[in-house]
Every structure is written in C-alpha cells, then in structure tokens.
Enzyme design. Structure first.
Site, PDB file in Angstrom:
ATOM      1  N   ARG A 186       0.820  -1.214   0.000  1.00 41.02           N
ATOM      2  CA  ARG A 186       0.000   0.000   0.000  1.00 41.02           C
ATOM      3  C   ARG A 186       0.850   1.260   0.000  1.00 41.02           C
ATOM      4  O   ARG A 186       0.719   2.119  -0.880  1.00 41.02           O
ATOM      5  CB  ARG A 186      -0.934   0.006   1.214  1.00 41.02           C
ATOM      6  CG  ARG A 186      -1.940  -1.125   1.214  1.00 41.02           C
ATOM      7  CD  ARG A 186      -2.688  -1.198   2.553  1.00 41.02           C
ATOM      8  NE  ARG A 186      -3.375  -2.468   2.697  1.00 41.02           N
ATOM      9  CZ  ARG A 186      -4.592  -2.723   2.234  1.00 41.02           C
ATOM     10  NH1 ARG A 186      -5.269  -1.777   1.611  1.00 41.02           N
ATOM     11  NH2 ARG A 186      -5.146  -3.913   2.400  1.00 41.02           N
ATOM     12  N   ASP A 316      -2.420 -15.944  -2.466  1.00 41.46           N
ATOM     13  CA  ASP A 316      -2.703 -15.398  -3.792  1.00 41.46           C
ATOM     14  C   ASP A 316      -1.545 -14.677  -4.477  1.00 41.46           C
ATOM     15  O   ASP A 316      -1.112 -15.049  -5.571  1.00 41.46           O
ATOM     16  CB  ASP A 316      -3.933 -14.489  -3.732  1.00 41.46           C
ATOM     17  CG  ASP A 316      -3.912 -13.538  -2.524  1.00 41.46           C
ATOM     18  OD1 ASP A 316      -2.905 -13.481  -1.801  1.00 41.46           O
ATOM     19  OD2 ASP A 316      -4.935 -12.851  -2.311  1.00 41.46           O
TER      20      ASP A 316
END
Length: 572
Positions: A186, A316
């Site tokens: 982020r 993932d």
C-alpha cells in the site's frame, strides 16, 4: 521596385506566423504534457532507519545485483487496438466517456468524505463519518489513492495529497509493529507508482525513507522477513521470522523492492527479495504438491510441509507476482518463468474445476487442494472473490510466455467470476462459496437431483453454499475483467464491467461514500458495515473500473505492471 516592396511584407508575414506558433506552443494546453515537479515542503521522518546497523548483514561480495543487460524484447501484452473514426465508434467513445465520468464521481464522493472526516487517518467509516487507523496511522487511503487521482486527471487533488504525504513521519505511530506485507504493497507501492507516473521527487524521497524501514524486516538470522515488523525488535536486532506465516505475506514484496532498487541503484533491496526467490526455486519440487507451495510457511526453519494449497486467501499474490516480476525485470531473470510454468501445471491438474451448471457454461474456478497422509489430493470446489485475480494472472502469463492455453484459461476463470456476480440478487459475488464440480474440466450434464441433495436451494443452481456472504468492495473480479479487455480487445468486457459497477454502486453507496455489505444474497436494500474496506476501494476497485472505460494507452500493459494493490510500476 515592386519586388523590393514585397520583401518586407513577406518578412512581416513570416514574423507574424512565428509569433502565432510561439504563442500557440506556449499558452495552449498540451494534452500529453507531464507538469513540472513542484517544490513541496518536505519533512523527513524523525528516525532515520538507514542509520541503524544491520545485526545480520550480507557481505558486500554476496549482495545479488539487479540484471544489467539490455531488456529482452518481450511479446506485447496489450491487444493491438486500432483507431476507428466511424460514427459507431464515436458513439461508443461517448458512452465510455460517460461511464468513466460516473466512476470518477464515485471516487470524488469517497475522496471528499475522506478529506472532510478522516484526513490523514488510514480509513474513513462511510456510514458514521469517522476516521480510523488500521495500518500504522500513516494515511493509508491517502497514499494508496495517489496514482488513482493522477490517472483520473484530478491534478489539484493529487497535489494536495502529495503535500500531505511529504509530511508523513514513519516513526510516528501508536502501534508497536506494522504488517510488513500491507505496508509494502500500500504505502511503498503507492509512493513508487505515484512517482513513476508523475515524476514528483518528494514521493521518491518518502519511498526511500520507508524502504529503509521495511528493509530492516530482513535483518534476521536467515534473512527471511517476519509477518510483523516489530520496531523495537528491529532496532535491537532481535527480529525472527515466523514458524507459520501466510505465504503471500512473506513472498510478495518483490515488485516494490525491485522497483525501489531500479530507481535508487541500491542493490540491497533486490538482494533481499532475491533470497526469497531462491528459496522458492529450491523448494518448488519438494512440497507435498510439487509445483506449488503450501498456504503457510515455516520461515524460521525454511520448512514447507503443510498439506493445504490454494491460489486464494493467504497465498494469492505469491503466484500473481511471478509473471509480473518477469515483466518488471525485462525478461532478464528466467527463474520467474520457470516458477510460473511449473506452478500453473500443478494448478491445472489439481485446483482448476468446472462447475456443474444448467446451461453448461464454459467457465472455470480455482479451488483448494489438501494432500492426505497417503499423498492423495482432494479438491475443495470453493470459489473466493480473492481468487478472481487468477484470470488476469493466467492471461498475463499466457501473453508473456506465449502460452495460448493460459490465455483461454484466463478468460474462462474471469467469466466464472462474472457468472458468480450475475448469479446473486445484488449482482455481486460472495466472499467465499462452494460449487458443485464437474468430474473434469469438460462440460458435464446438469443433475437436478444432485443439486437438490447437495445444493443451497436459496441460491442459484450450481451453488452448494455461500459460507461468507460479504462483499468488501474487493477489486479482483474487475481486475481480471479489465486485464482481459486490454489483452483481447473484446468490448464485451467493457459492458460486463459497467454491469458490475452499477450493481456495486447500487448495493454499497451511503450518504458519504461506499461501504462493505454483509450479505450479497439478499434482495432489496442492503445493510452496511460502516467500512470503506482497507483503502483498496479507491486504490484498486475504482481504478480498474476507470481504466477499462479509458483509451487503452492510459497505463498501457506494455509499459507498466500492476502490483497486487493495483499500483502501476514502470517496466524496463
């Protein structure tokens, strides 16, 4: 005499033309011009992590360096879009422009409320109108949204955000540790991406400050990072990697650290992630499901013997980053192609499944696999919203490595997620659900009795259950829809995206912004969770919606690669 008189007239005309051209070039807007960097008031962080000595240093002679050869000429990822000046194309362009404006309106509504009620907090609560900190209190939404503001042409909002970012103090936090993975994707990813597309130097300065702090996570006895970067332990030199950490969290900082190394010329960042890559390479064929790695790692002892395997939650981005790293490095590190190919062969064999549905739709999902003590492999036919990135991953790998079958798989997985969206009353897929699988990846006949016995009668035919019915404003489905549009040029994906956007807006909009909802299986008005989830609504979801309705040269896939938080990083 007449010719002599004409010469001054010609000279005057020439001078007039030059003046007009100069004025035009000077004062009229240049649509593709990048504004000159501004001088922002920069406040350095109160603790300089680069001054902290490493307790487990890497000898200078052993630091892995970035590849320095000329980047390879990689195959194009984007479809070869051609100009179309027909009346039909002009009407279509206007439709897309209108859709783009509606996405931008959603962004502005969310951003305006964030500024009013939660400025410099990590997140806005979109029902109650408060701010909350969940990622260190370093303005996660603000940093995460920087490149979205720039991409949407909101330059005034971007400049205001950059001015605020220039004052962030990474040493100022109420927390004793930060999530290494989340802070990397982020904050570091957001800063690097915003710098790559805007050229604002202060963003790189802040990224370097943060990079020094995050690099401290690798100062462990085996140079493997922990899940939590405990600040005091890092300063004391007592950090240790965990014995059961999510594989994605430990392995997914490679894009950001590589890009930081490329921009600064400091190979320590590349060396840090290259060591993880070497571990992945040495263990890929030695796990209980060779080709893949288990969902959880014992990084303290470098053991990878768990029984569970997935492309969904907790694992993932480990797989997502493999073709992306190959692209970011210009094809100069072949290990990422090898890791991708071997992993996807196992995924095809054990995780992909075709659901049994009444119309025999040609769609696929990626489930979970568990290896038993007798080495048998059992498929859990589960779908996850997080797993919808798989379509785009297969498409990217197929394009980069010339594997047509992977592009086709990517489309089928993407359309599977679209099918799940269309199957719910809200038009949005659940967070986690189970389906009735076909025996193979080929079509199978619909079995009404089996569905009546095993299926959930309140859900669409084909579903066994929806054990987590939330929608958390997630981006993975629109991510793959966007990527498939850019890779195939099929405009149907744009219409699918518009249908998805309308459903999400209708189900999640509040007076202030947009909120996660607890149940996508209900009809009518939806309850709201008072959470504008984890900043990715602005950083990812709305960015992908905006880009799919934009001209394809805006953030071309042949020029940029997206990190797992949808931050575009410039390719070599």
């Amino acid at each position: 005499m007449a010719s002599i008189l004409r010469r001054p007239s010609r000279l005057a005309i020439v001078i007039s033309c030059v003046c007009v051209l100069y004025a035009t070039a000077t004062f009229l807007p240049r649509y593709h011009e990048v504004p000159k960097p501004r001088d922002y008031y920069y406040i350095p962080s109160s603790f300089d992590w680069s001054s902290l000595p490493q307790r487990h240093p890497v000898p200078e002679s052993e630091i892995a360096s970035l590849p320095t050869a000329k980047p390879l000429q990689l195959p194009p990822v984007q479809f070869a879009f051609k100009p179309d000046k027909s009346s039909i194309a002009k009407a279509r362009a206007q439709t897309l422009a209108n859709r783009r404006d509606e996405v931008k309106d959603a962004l502005l509504k969310s951003w305006t409320s964030y500024k009013k009620y939660a400025w410099m907090y990590d997140e806005l609560t979109p029902v109650s109108g408060n701010g909350k900190n969940v990622f260190g209190g370093w303005a996660a939404t603000l940093v995460d949204t920087l490149d979205t503001l720039w991409i949407m042409g909101l330059k005034a909002e971007f400049s205001e955000a950059v001015a605020a970012v220039a004052t962030i103090d990474w040493a100022k936090t109420d927390q004793t540790a930060c999530n290494f993975f989340e802070t990397t994707i982020r904050h570091l990813g957001g800063l690097l991406s915003a710098y790559d597309i805007s050229g604002e130097p202060v963003l790189l300065r802040k990224a370097i400050e943060l990079g020094h702090m995050l690099y401290a996570a690798f100062d462990t006895p085996n140079r493997m990072p922990p899940f939590w970067l405990d600040f005091q332990k890092a300063k004391e030199g007592t950090l240790r990697p965990g014995s059961r950490d999510a594989s994605a969290a430990i392995t997914s900082s490679c894009l950001e650290f590589t890009r930081l190394a490329q921009l600064t010329g400091d190979n320590k960042y590349y060396d840090a992630i290259d060591r993880i890559t070497r571990v992945l390479n040495s263990t890929q064929s030695q796990t209980k499901l060779p080709g893949m790695w288990p969902t959880f790692f014992d990084m303290a002892n470098l053991r990878f013997q768990d029984n569970d395997f997935t492309l969904g939650a907790q694992a993932d981005s480990l797989y997502e980053m493999l073709p992306k790293m190959y692209a970011l490095l210009g094809g100069l590190e072949p290990v990422y192609e090898k890791l991708y190919r071997d992993a996807m062969e196992t995924v095809k064999k054990y995780l992909l499944f075709r659901p049994m549905v009444p119309d025999q739709a040609d769609i696929l999902f990626s489930g979970n696999a568990r290896v038993s003590h007798d080495s048998s492999v059992k498929l859990q036919p589960e779908g996850q919203h997080l797993g919808c990135f798989v379509g785009g991953m297969f498409g990217l790998g197929g394009k980069l490595f010339g594997i047509q079958e992977h592009i086709e798989i990517g489309e089928k997985v993407t359309r599977g997620c679209v099918w799940a969206y269309d199957s719910m009353p809200t038009g949005i897929m659940p967070e986690i659900f189970e389906l009735l699988p076909c025996p193979t990846l080929e079509a199978c006949e619909w079995n009404e009795k089996e569905w009546e016995a095993k299926g959930k009668q309140s859900l669409a035919k084909g579903f066994q259950s929806a054990r987590d019915r939330q929608y958390l404003l997630r981006p993975e489905a629109i991510e793959s829809v966007f990527l498939m549009y850019r890779m195939t040029g099929n405009p149907e994906y744009q219409d699918i995206a518009w249908r998805m956007f309308q459903s999400i807006r209708s189900a999640t909009e509040t007076d202030l912004a947009f909120s996660a909802i607890p149940d996508v299986t209900t009809s009518g008005a939806t309850a709201k969770k008072d959470s504008m989830e984890q900043s990715f609504w602005l950083a990812e979801t709305l960015k992908y919606f905006y880009l799919i309705f934009s001209p394809p040269d805006l953030i071309s896939l042949d020029e940029y690669v997206f990190n797992t938080e949808a931050h575009p990083l410039r390719r070599l």
